[in-house]
Design a protein around this motif. Structure first.
Motif, mmCIF file in Angstrom:
data_model
loop_
_atom_site.group_PDB
_atom_site.id
_atom_site.type_symbol
_atom_site.label_atom_id
_atom_site.label_comp_id
_atom_site.label_asym_id
_atom_site.label_seq_id
_atom_site.Cartn_x
_atom_site.Cartn_y
_atom_site.Cartn_z
ATOM 1 N N GLU A 193 79.084 71.564 -29.373
ATOM 2 C CA GLU A 193 79.498 71.360 -30.761
ATOM 3 C C GLU A 193 79.835 69.891 -31.043
ATOM 4 O O GLU A 193 79.540 69.371 -32.128
ATOM 5 C CB GLU A 193 80.730 72.224 -31.054
ATOM 6 C CG GLU A 193 81.281 72.052 -32.467
ATOM 7 C CD GLU A 193 82.528 72.889 -32.698
ATOM 8 O OE1 GLU A 193 82.930 73.609 -31.755
ATOM 9 O OE2 GLU A 193 83.085 72.824 -33.800
ATOM 10 N N ASP A 194 80.404 69.179 -30.043
ATOM 11 C CA ASP A 194 80.915 67.835 -30.303
ATOM 12 C C ASP A 194 79.872 66.739 -30.078
ATOM 13 O O ASP A 194 79.928 65.686 -30.715
ATOM 14 C CB ASP A 194 82.123 67.574 -29.388
ATOM 15 C CG ASP A 194 82.884 66.333 -29.802
ATOM 16 O OD1 ASP A 194 82.992 65.407 -28.986
ATOM 17 O OD2 ASP A 194 83.353 66.285 -30.955
ATOM 18 N N LEU A 195 78.894 66.972 -29.188
ATOM 19 C CA LEU A 195 77.923 65.925 -28.874
ATOM 20 C C LEU A 195 77.116 65.488 -30.091
ATOM 21 O O LEU A 195 76.947 64.280 -30.320
ATOM 22 C CB LEU A 195 76.999 66.400 -27.739
ATOM 23 C CG LEU A 195 76.026 65.349 -27.202
ATOM 24 C CD1 LEU A 195 76.772 64.115 -26.723
ATOM 25 C CD2 LEU A 195 75.209 65.945 -26.038
ATOM 26 N N PRO A 196 76.587 66.399 -30.930
ATOM 27 C CA PRO A 196 75.874 65.921 -32.145
ATOM 28 C C PRO A 196 76.788 65.117 -33.070
ATOM 29 O O PRO A 196 76.337 64.176 -33.709
ATOM 30 C CB PRO A 196 75.406 67.228 -32.803
ATOM 31 C CG PRO A 196 75.361 68.227 -31.703
ATOM 32 C CD PRO A 196 76.472 67.868 -30.779
ATOM 33 N N LYS A 197 78.076 65.497 -33.135
ATOM 34 C CA LYS A 197 78.995 64.722 -33.985
ATOM 35 C C LYS A 197 79.168 63.292 -33.462
ATOM 36 O O LYS A 197 79.222 62.343 -34.233
ATOM 37 C CB LYS A 197 80.360 65.418 -34.047
ATOM 38 C CG LYS A 197 80.324 66.803 -34.688
ATOM 39 C CD LYS A 197 81.707 67.415 -34.681
ATOM 40 C CE LYS A 197 81.699 68.831 -35.288
ATOM 41 N NZ LYS A 197 83.032 69.458 -35.251
ATOM 42 N N THR A 243 68.574 57.310 -32.473
ATOM 43 C CA THR A 243 67.716 58.351 -33.064
ATOM 44 C C THR A 243 67.030 59.169 -31.977
ATOM 45 O O THR A 243 67.014 60.409 -32.006
ATOM 46 C CB THR A 243 66.671 57.695 -33.982
ATOM 47 O OG1 THR A 243 67.333 56.935 -34.969
ATOM 48 C CG2 THR A 243 65.815 58.763 -34.646
ATOM 49 N N HIS A 244 66.454 58.455 -30.987
ATOM 50 C CA HIS A 244 65.806 59.181 -29.884
ATOM 51 C C HIS A 244 66.823 59.986 -29.078
ATOM 52 O O HIS A 244 66.544 61.133 -28.676
ATOM 53 C CB HIS A 244 65.090 58.183 -28.973
ATOM 54 C CG HIS A 244 63.990 57.416 -29.665
ATOM 55 N ND1 HIS A 244 62.888 58.016 -30.239
ATOM 56 C CD2 HIS A 244 63.858 56.080 -29.900
ATOM 57 C CE1 HIS A 244 62.097 57.091 -30.778
ATOM 58 N NE2 HIS A 244 62.675 55.901 -30.588
ATOM 59 N N ALA A 245 67.975 59.396 -28.832
ATOM 60 C CA ALA A 245 69.006 60.119 -28.079
ATOM 61 C C ALA A 245 69.415 61.392 -28.817
ATOM 62 O O ALA A 245 69.661 62.439 -28.196
ATOM 63 C CB ALA A 245 70.221 59.219 -27.853
ATOM 64 N N ASN A 246 69.503 61.322 -30.125
ATOM 65 C CA ASN A 246 69.859 62.490 -30.933
ATOM 66 C C ASN A 246 68.806 63.584 -30.777
ATOM 67 O O ASN A 246 69.120 64.768 -30.606
ATOM 68 C CB ASN A 246 70.012 62.075 -32.395
ATOM 69 C CG ASN A 246 70.693 63.150 -33.222
ATOM 70 O OD1 ASN A 246 71.409 64.009 -32.698
ATOM 71 N ND2 ASN A 246 70.485 63.114 -34.519
ATOM 72 N N LEU A 301 77.001 61.545 -31.708
ATOM 73 C CA LEU A 301 75.791 60.774 -32.008
ATOM 74 C C LEU A 301 75.725 60.413 -33.484
ATOM 75 O O LEU A 301 75.266 59.334 -33.859
ATOM 76 C CB LEU A 301 74.558 61.574 -31.597
ATOM 77 C CG LEU A 301 74.387 61.767 -30.080
ATOM 78 C CD1 LEU A 301 73.256 62.724 -29.780
ATOM 79 C CD2 LEU A 301 74.122 60.440 -29.410
ATOM 80 N N GLY A 302 76.176 61.323 -34.347
ATOM 81 C CA GLY A 302 76.216 61.021 -35.782
ATOM 82 C C GLY A 302 77.156 59.859 -36.076
ATOM 83 O O GLY A 302 76.851 58.982 -36.881
ATOM 84 N N SER A 303 78.316 59.842 -35.406
ATOM 85 C CA SER A 303 79.262 58.742 -35.595
ATOM 86 C C SER A 303 78.672 57.419 -35.107
ATOM 87 O O SER A 303 78.855 56.371 -35.735
ATOM 88 C CB SER A 303 80.555 59.040 -34.836
ATOM 89 O OG SER A 303 81.167 60.217 -35.328
ATOM 90 N N MET A 304 77.947 57.471 -33.973
ATOM 91 C CA MET A 304 77.290 56.253 -33.479
ATOM 92 C C MET A 304 76.259 55.742 -34.463
ATOM 93 O O MET A 304 76.131 54.531 -34.683
ATOM 94 C CB MET A 304 76.646 56.528 -32.118
ATOM 95 C CG MET A 304 77.652 56.813 -31.006
ATOM 96 S SD MET A 304 76.847 57.363 -29.479
ATOM 97 C CE MET A 304 75.941 55.894 -29.060
ATOM 98 N N THR A 305 75.530 56.653 -35.078
ATOM 99 C CA THR A 305 74.525 56.244 -36.079
ATOM 100 C C THR A 305 75.200 55.577 -37.267
ATOM 101 O O THR A 305 74.767 54.519 -37.744
ATOM 102 C CB THR A 305 73.719 57.463 -36.545
ATOM 103 O OG1 THR A 305 73.098 58.090 -35.417
ATOM 104 C CG2 THR A 305 72.650 57.037 -37.550
#
Length: 580
Positions: free
Chosen positions: A366-370, A325-328, A372-376
């Motif tokens: 574009e890909d980095l938030p995706k 969450t913090h990394a995001n 992090l979402g997958s990691m979550t």
């Protein structure tokens, strides 16, 4: 020494050795963990200080370059200089006697001199040539300082990797000690068998042989058993009996009452044969009890292992999930900062533009938030699996309590989900659910979960064997499935039906289905105790009903029925666990 004393002594020695090994393991592991934790904290502070110095240097370089261009940030120069010195002091505190830090201070003094010259000449109009000279000097010293800072950061990162290796070594030590404990237990079991059980069994066999010899009329037969326990006393009594029988036999030959004595002797032999038969039956019951106790211990260990694994996985997963969450948030802020730079400086230098093209900055944004979402999502999935494992083991719920039956079924299905998937050797098995509205049911939750596990496992084995005999086209036309149905009856009883479309079973197999040690599986693939103990759990433990309805070629359905509320009964000293 009595047999019971031997068993108690050997058990006490076994428990003492295991406890000593476990206590020693705990002490050593705690000491190593404390050392690794201290090293880890120091390494983290060192990396943080080095990165802070690096960021302060970048800020100071940018401020100096801005001053060369605009000559309007005297206060910012002093502030960035102070921040760098503060970060460098902290780094030197964490890494004393480091020669690179002295070199960095020397190089930074030159930057300080450049700043002083710029401030003194700020009243004069600087020409282009001087600006270029200052830019080259600033860049040169920046590269030198950055080079040594990178070396310090690399060294700190190497220390971090060393700490990680220490932690891995700690885990290896724990695994080795676990293997040692298992080996000690196995050695103790083998020793107990060789020293206690094998002599006892051999002595019993000698007693049986002696009885047979006496029964055939060999009154001269004697036993030579020196075990120092009750069996030796029994052998002495046997020998005395043999002596008396020999004398009686001689007397009977000389006595006119020989016929009557023979009749009494035959009666005595018959009684001894009956006692021998009862002894053989008792031994069989003992073997059955031993097998059930062994399987009970296996499942108890499995439940503890499942709960332990779930507990150990839960902590690091929570740590990862909390930090994602913090990394995001940090990533969003950094991406916003990059966009601001792009808006404020739409025309970057050639070096920066080359780096942007090389790293494909637009794709990363574009890909980095995706990612992090997958990691979550992955962390959340692992948390769900851990919760299901803990719900399945139910180690903290040994007594009766009201639970959600559907939750136990779902936990069981999650544990077995790998067996439902399509594999090269096995076809896919679909799971169909028709859950009714059920209130909380009072039961032994862990034991009931084991019943579900036994029955569903048997259904999977039957379907896999059935599919091995069918062609791919036949499997596609009639896919395998397991259907689970729950409902509440009007007499406040809950029913769980587990059905499959497998090969079914014959009437002969149905009649022996719940007998101990009966199995239709190949040797080595089944103990024959799973359904037998499941029957005990449902019928004896829960006052319920467990039956099977099946026809050859038409699948199989198990009917599990238990009351909504249980009557109070004395608790068993040994909890019954099913066989996986």
């Amino acid at each position: 020494m009595k047999i019971s004393t031997k068993l108690l002594t050997s058990s006490a020695v076994s428990v003492g050795l295991v406890v000593a090994i476990l206590i020693g393991n705990t002490v050593v592991v705690q000491q190593i963990k404390e050392t690794v934790r201290e090293k880890s904290n120091g390494t983290a502070e060192t990396i943080k200080a080095a990165l802070a110095a690096d960021n302060a240097l970048k800020s100071e370089i940018i401020t100096l370059k801005d001053f060369v261009l605009f000559q309007n940030q005297n206060a910012e120069i002093e502030k960035s200089h102070a921040e760098f010195i503060q970060a460098l002091d902290e780094l030197e505190r964490l890494m004393p006697n480091t020669p690179e830090i002295s070199v960095i201070r020397t190089r930074h003094q030159f930057l300080r001199r450049i700043a002083t010259q710029l401030i003194e000449q700020s009243s004069n109009q600087a020409n282009v040539e001087n600006s270029q000279l200052y830019f080259r000097s600033i860049n040169s010293f920046n590269r030198d300082i950055k080079l040594f800072l990178d070396q310090l950061i690399k060294r700190a990162d190497e220390q971090r990797l060393a700490v990680a290796q220490d932690l891995e070594n700690l885990h290896q030590v724990q695994r080795i000690i676990s293997f040692v404990v298992v080996a000690v237990i196995l050695m103790l079991m083998v020793g107990e068998f060789m020293l206690i059980w094998q002599p006892t069994i051999k002595s019993l066999q000698n007693l049986q042989t002696g009885t047979s010899e006496i029964a055939t009329g060999n009154f001269e037969y004697r036993l030579n058993i020196l075990t120092g326990d009750e069996i030796e006393d029994l052998a002495k009594a046997f020998n005395n009996m043999a002596v008396k029988l020999a004398k009686s036999h001689e007397t009977l030959i000389k006595n006119t009452e020989l016929t009557h004595m023979n009749q009494r002797l035959e009666l005595e032999i018959a009684e001894r044969k009956q006692a021998e038969l009862e002894l053989q039956i008792a031994l069989q019951e003992l073997q059955s009890t031993q097998a059930q106790l062994i399987q009970t211990e296996k499942m108890s260990s499995l439940g503890q292992l499942v709960a332990g694994v779930a507990h150990e996985i839960n902590n690091p997963v929570n740590f990862i999930y909390g930090n994602v969450t913090h990394a995001n948030e940090y990533t969003k802020e950094l991406l916003q900062l990059i966009r601001l730079y792009q808006e404020e400086f739409p025309t970057p230098s050639h070096t920066i533009q080359a780096k942007i093209d090389d790293m494909d900055l637009e794709f990363i944004q574009e890909d980095l938030p995706k990612i992090l979402g997958s990691m979550t999502m992955g962390s959340q999935r692992i948390q769900q699996i851990v919760l299901s494992l803990r719900n399945f083991s139910r180690l903290d719920e040994a007594e009766m309590k009201a639970v959600d039956i559907h939750e136990g079924i779902e936990s069981t299905l999650l544990i077995l989900q790998n067996r439902f998937k399509a594999k090269p050797e096995n076809a896919k098995i679909d799971i169909l659910k028709e859950y009714g509205e059920l209130p909380l049911v009072e039961c032994h939750a862990g034991q009931l979960n084991q019943v579900f596990l036994n029955i569903i496992n048997n259904a999977i084995d039957a379907l896999n064997s059935y599919n091995a005999e069918r062609s791919p086209q036949e499997i596609a036309n009639d896919p395998s499935y397991i259907k689970i149905t729950t409902q509440l009856l009007q007499n406040e009883r809950v029913v769980v039906r587990i059905a499959d479309n497998g090969p079914g079973m014959t009437e002969k197999v149905k009649q022996k289905l719940f007998d101990p040690f009966f199995t239709t599986k190949p040797v080595g693939q089944g103990t024959g105790l799973g359904l037998s103990i499941s029957y005990q759990i449902i019928v004896e433990k829960h006052s319920g009903v467990l039956r099977c309805e099946s026809e050859l070629g038409k699948g199989c359905e198990f009917w599990i029925e238990i009351p909504l509320h249980q009557q109070e009964t004395p608790a068993s000293t040994v909890p019954i666990q099913a066989i996986a």
